[in-house]
Design a protein around this motif. Sequence first.
Motif, short mmCIF file in Angstrom:
data_model
loop_
_atom_site.label_atom_id
_atom_site.label_comp_id
_atom_site.label_asym_id
_atom_site.label_seq_id
_atom_site.Cartn_x
_atom_site.Cartn_y
_atom_site.Cartn_z
N THR A 24 23.06 39.94 24.44
CA THR A 24 22.17 38.78 24.56
C THR A 24 22.73 37.57 23.82
OG1 THR A 24 20.27 40.28 24.71
CG2 THR A 24 19.81 37.97 24.20
N VAL A 37 25.71 36.22 25.85
CA VAL A 37 25.29 35.44 27.02
C VAL A 37 24.72 34.10 26.57
CG1 VAL A 37 23.64 35.34 28.92
CG2 VAL A 37 24.88 37.46 28.46
N GLY A 38 23.94 34.11 25.48
CA GLY A 38 23.39 32.85 24.96
C GLY A 38 24.48 31.88 24.56
N ALA A 84 27.58 31.83 25.75
CA ALA A 84 28.29 31.39 26.95
C ALA A 84 27.50 30.34 27.72
CB ALA A 84 28.58 32.59 27.85
N LEU A 85 26.16 30.42 27.70
CA LEU A 85 25.32 29.51 28.47
C LEU A 85 25.01 28.21 27.73
CD1 LEU A 85 22.72 31.96 30.08
CD2 LEU A 85 24.70 30.86 31.18
N PHE A 86 24.80 28.27 26.43
CA PHE A 86 24.22 27.13 25.71
C PHE A 86 25.14 26.48 24.68
CE2 PHE A 86 20.59 29.96 26.75
CZ PHE A 86 19.99 29.14 27.70
N THR A 105 28.55 24.79 23.76
CA THR A 105 29.66 24.13 24.45
C THR A 105 31.00 24.74 24.04
OG1 THR A 105 28.39 22.07 24.47
CG2 THR A 105 30.76 21.92 24.90
N THR A 116 32.92 31.23 24.42
CA THR A 116 33.21 32.26 25.41
C THR A 116 32.26 33.44 25.24
OG1 THR A 116 34.80 33.41 23.99
CG2 THR A 116 35.65 31.61 25.37
N LEU A 117 32.10 34.20 26.31
CA LEU A 117 31.24 35.36 26.27
C LEU A 117 31.74 36.39 25.26
CD1 LEU A 117 28.89 37.09 27.44
CD2 LEU A 117 30.52 37.91 29.17
N THR A 155 22.60 24.50 17.95
CA THR A 155 22.40 25.36 19.12
C THR A 155 22.89 26.78 18.85
OG1 THR A 155 22.67 23.46 20.59
CG2 THR A 155 22.91 25.65 21.57
N VAL A 173 20.50 30.13 18.72
CA VAL A 173 20.72 31.30 19.59
C VAL A 173 20.84 32.57 18.74
CG1 VAL A 173 22.36 32.41 21.15
CG2 VAL A 173 21.74 30.01 21.49
#
Length: 551
Positions: free
Chosen positions: A99, A102-103, A105-107, A109, A112-113, A304, A308
């Motif tokens: 989780t 993924v957070g 990777a998405l939010f 800048t 990386t995952l 950010t 997360v």
Amino acid sequence: MHVETLLLLVLGAVAVIVAAQWAAARTGLPAAALLTLAGIAYAYLPGPNIPLDPELVLTLVLPPLLYSAALDSSLMAIRRNLRTVVSLSVLLVLATAVTIGVGFALFVTGATLAAGIALGAAVAPPDPVAALAVGRRAGLPPRLITLIQGEGLLNDATALTILAVAVAAAQGDGFSTPAAAGQFVMVAAGGVAAGVAVAYGVRPLRRLRRDPLSSNAVSLATPFVAYLLAESVHVSGVLAVVVAGLIIGHHNPSWASGASRLQTDAVWRLVDFLLEGIVFLLIGQQLPGVIAGLDQYTTGTIVTASAVTVGVVLVLRPLWLWLTEHLPQSLHTRLGGPEVAGDDDEDPTSAPSRLSGREIVVLSWAGTRGVISLAAIFTLPLTTDSGEPFPDRNLLLFCAFLAVLVTLVGQGLTFAPLVRALGLRADEADQARLRNEARIASVEAGLSRLDELQREQHDDVDDEAIGAIRDQLQARLDRYRQRLDMLQGAEGGEVPLSPQYEAALRVRRAVLGAQREELLHWRDVGRLPDEGLRRLERELDHEEGRLPARR
């Protein structure tokens, strides 16, 4: 660093640890949180600071702490609660790592995952030291203590394995889910096998372990042997240490003498006290160095990434507990939701009972992170195999430190008030009844053995000696039965206080005090050598140790 400077730092650390323990005992605040704050305060003072060496922590600090915790745990209780323990220590750790990955990777800048999963793996395993210290003082029920212990013993191995896979992917080595799953199974199974081998390898040393000094030496060496053996064959050293500790702790009543157990337990309490204190001081001292590496990031990126990390750590745990608690009964039993076979003193074959809402809240708030999270994140390499800087390493260090600080200090300081507010306490009277029933059974077994000895009519068995021992046991049996009768009528889960019993304890302590004073007088006037004094004092100390603790 000069030897004198290092010695001063060690002495100063011991002084702070003792002071924090004193303050914790009088305020009810967790010593772990106080020591972490003390470490932060020291880090900003002029003078030498000690960086956290992850290899040193993972090799020299973590094995003895895990081994000692495993010795004090109940193998049978963990086995009865195994589905829940696996749910928290394997599945929840994996869910937390993914989780957060993924957070990121998405939010976040540029993140990386793989780097996010590496951070998630580091902050996923709770450190139960602070929660257990407060929970025991607050009187948590045995079932919750077992779950916190079991989770803390097994989750480190899961997290370190996931971290290794994520670091390999972040360095460009690629990622394969089947390969990662296979690696995890092999590492875990190998760690269990190494732990079993070490535990039963210690068994032939039983004769040696009956000598207290030799027993201490063997006990102190065991976690390092288990760890090094496992790491040498590239399996989980952490899991090997835990498994060895659980097996040895389970068999210790038959593998070691009483004198060896008394001395070994005292040594491990001291080791825990000093190592845990130093670890929490080290955590606080890392703050300036972690903050110094954030210059290259914008405030928005830092906020950010922090949100997360901390958000997943705080929210996912209660959500996981609530969801697994509300699974359908068939899935709940099959998948290992937080459903257990009852308290440790109940019949393990009884029908399972689900956690209450209050228990879910307490278990959620017990997820304090600690040194394993920092040690794990500090193992991230400075560069990848291609020579490039490891992606967002400084940001990952800061997020991990923030998660540790928020949970260790924030949750640690509020854990005891939360437990008191929820009124979630162990039934002390019920536990006392169980202990007295066991005492009665033990004394009755002793009386039966006396009868057998008398019937066998051994020439070297004196009837008068047997009669004296029988009178002592019978008096003890009568006392236990009276205490049990009183406990049977206890209400509200509180242990009733008998004025006669309390008065008898005061008299016994006064008598022991008078005996010590007389022995000291004999020593002071030259009638008793110091060696004789120490031996006789030890006899009185053991007798006093059998008395209940002062209230």
